[in-house]
Design a protein around this motif. Structure first.
Motif, PDB file in Angstrom:
ATOM      1  N   GLY A  44       0.812  -1.212   0.000  1.00 28.57           N
ATOM      2  CA  GLY A  44       0.000   0.000   0.000  1.00 28.57           C
ATOM      3  C   GLY A  44       0.842   1.256   0.000  1.00 28.57           C
ATOM      4  O   GLY A  44       2.060   1.238   0.232  1.00 28.57           O
ATOM      5  N   LEU A  45       0.155   2.377  -0.237  1.00 29.58           N
ATOM      6  CA  LEU A  45       0.858   3.657  -0.350  1.00 29.58           C
ATOM      7  C   LEU A  45      -0.075   4.778   0.107  1.00 29.58           C
ATOM      8  O   LEU A  45      -1.279   4.749  -0.170  1.00 29.58           O
ATOM      9  N   LEU A  46       0.480   5.736   0.832  1.00 22.13           N
ATOM     10  CA  LEU A  46      -0.269   6.923   1.237  1.00 22.13           C
ATOM     11  C   LEU A  46       0.614   8.142   1.020  1.00 22.13           C
ATOM     12  O   LEU A  46       1.705   8.235   1.595  1.00 22.13           O
ATOM     13  N   LEU A  47       0.155   9.069   0.197  1.00 24.28           N
ATOM     14  CA  LEU A  47       0.919  10.274  -0.151  1.00 24.28           C
ATOM     15  C   LEU A  47       0.173  11.526   0.287  1.00 24.28           C
ATOM     16  O   LEU A  47      -1.060  11.551   0.324  1.00 24.28           O
ATOM     17  N   GLY A  48       0.938  12.568   0.582  1.00 28.31           N
ATOM     18  CA  GLY A  48       0.346  13.879   0.834  1.00 28.31           C
ATOM     19  C   GLY A  48       0.133  14.223   2.287  1.00 28.31           C
ATOM     20  O   GLY A  48      -0.530  15.214   2.608  1.00 28.31           O
ATOM     21  N   GLN A  49       0.685  13.437   3.204  1.00 30.13           N
ATOM     22  CA  GLN A  49       0.484  13.719   4.626  1.00 30.13           C
ATOM     23  C   GLN A  49       1.268  14.959   5.063  1.00 30.13           C
ATOM     24  O   GLN A  49       2.370  15.231   4.584  1.00 30.13           O
TER      25      GLN A  49
END
Length: 429
Positions: free
Chosen positions: A380-385
């Motif tokens: 998974g990936l989470l960007l923009g935090q």
């Protein structure tokens, strides 16, 4: 696409997440003790009868005229010659390899890649009906991995039985792996079975993978049938345990998502999304209409959902699992003390926000990608935090990631001529 209905149903897996057996050294391991299913089977049937009687006074168990069984899959079980799961035998009680191999066990990713490469060279038709790539979630990859990593268990296993075939066999009192009924749903979507090439993969292909698979093939099955056929009748032992009438008809087993699609009224043009720990997307196409092979899907199998129709399967490897992981490990107690309170608080906080307003972009590949990339190694990936990012914004990003993954599946189906006019959602508890 229009969402026509949202149906809520019970979990068909008898607490599959609650009793999951894992290995801290390998996040790809996901097994379960077969005894959980036998205990759960008795409790759930008796509970359903009690609940029915409370809802309708005067209800009698003899009014039940049929039993249908569905499970997740591919979920193979190594069994002895009598059909007893090896995990129930004292000598294997602490052996993970002897347990039930759950659908989300991804330890066989190397074997899946090998099967894909070998089939591409020798039998491309085997891959054509399952999206072009064989998955680590499926039958042959898991059995081959078991053989290579736990040869003692493989040698002790007379045969292997899919979970959705095992439970009807238990209820009918015939677990003999040579004669119990095998379902086309599991065989066609996960075990490379097709009447077109004579059933299971041929001996030459299996020998090229591993010579030990050749004698095993003869101890598996020759014919697989649809859930419209009878697997047997309720035996005296299980009639006494459950309170149902001896002789009650039991249908051939199938996968939960395919039968969930039937419950949703699936038809040509309707996509059913079964939401639970993962999602499984099911639609159908009339068997008398030409249907192209579709890359990246989990299978096109005649009769796996409805008679006279091809069952078309796709899905996402982690949906409910992502949200549960997130709320259990990352959501602060300021949102509540229980998962239920935290979910409710996050939903309230984000209810008036527009899509993407948190500035986050996520990929829902926390358990790999099932469709259309078919790669369990992806993450998974989470960007923009930023330092201002809040938990409910992350929750919304994962919801949006799930939605875009679903849209990708729909677009792939439509690209190859499958009509999708509406979607129905079935949520398992």
């Amino acid at each position: 696409k229009a969402i026509k209905n949202v149906n809520f149903g019970g979990d068909c897996n008898f607490g599959i997440c609650r009793y999951e057996l894992t290995d801290p050294k390998d996040p790809n391991v996901a097994r379960q003790n077969p005894g959980d299913y036998l205990d759960g089977l008795e409790v759930i049937i008796c509970g359903a009868i009690t609940e029915a009687a409370s809802v309708r006074p005067g209800f009698c168990p003899s009014e039940v005229i049929g039993i249908g069984v569905d499970t997740t899959g591919s979920t193979p079980i190594p069994v002895d010659e009598s059909g007893t799961p090896l995990g129930l035998k004292p000598e294997f009680s602490d052996n993970l390899a002897a347990m039930v191999w759950l659908w989300k066990d991804h330890t066989a990713h190397a074997e899946a890649k090998e099967i894909t490469e070998k089939a591409t060279q020798m039998r491309p038709e085997y891959l054509a009906k399952c999206g072009g790539i064989y998955s680590s979630e499926w039958w042959w990859a898991k059995i081959l991995h078991l053989k290579r990593t736990s040869p003692d268990v493989f040698e002790a296993a007379y045969s292997f039985v899919e979970h959705c075939d095992y439970i009807p066999a238990v209820l009918a009192g015939n677990t003999d792996p040579r004669s119990l009924k095998r379902g086309i749903c599991a065989a066609g979507h996960k075990a490379m079975y097709s009447d077109t090439w004579g059933g299971l993969p041929d001996e030459e292909f299996l020998e090229a993978l591993d010579p030990a698979l050749v004698p095993l093939r003869a101890r598996l099955f020759e014919v697989a049938v649809s859930a419209g056929e009878k697997a047997g009748e309720l035996c005296a032992e299980w009639a006494q345990k459950t309170g149902l009438s001896e002789g009650t008809a039991i249908s051939v087993g199938a996968f939960d998502c395919h039968m969930g699609a039937v419950a949703c009224g699936v038809k040509e043009g309707t996509l059913t999304k079964i939401l639970g720990t993962s999602t499984c997307d099911i639609t159908v196409s009339p068997a008398d209409k030409e249907l192209a092979d579709i890359p990246g899907l989990c299978g096109i199998v005649d009769g796996s959902v409805l008679p006279g129709h091809y069952g078309i399967e796709a899905g996402q490897s982690a949906v409910g699992d992502i949200f549960l992981w997130f709320v259990n490990h990352l959501v602060p107690e300021s949102y509540g003390s229980s998962p239920e309170e935290k979910f409710a608080a996050m939903e309230k906080s984000m209810s008036h926000e527009k899509p993407g307003s948190g500035g986050l972009l996520a990929l829902d590949w926390n358990n790999g990608n099932r469709t259309i990339l078919v790669d369990p190694r992806l993450s998974g990936l989470l960007l923009g935090q930023t330092l201002h990012t809040q938990a409910h914004e992350i929750y919304r990003a994962y919801i949006e990631a799930t939605a875009f993954g679903a849209l990708t599946i729909i677009r792939r189906m439509e690209e190859y001529g499958v009509r999708i006019d509406e979607a129905e959602i079935y949520v398992t508890a």
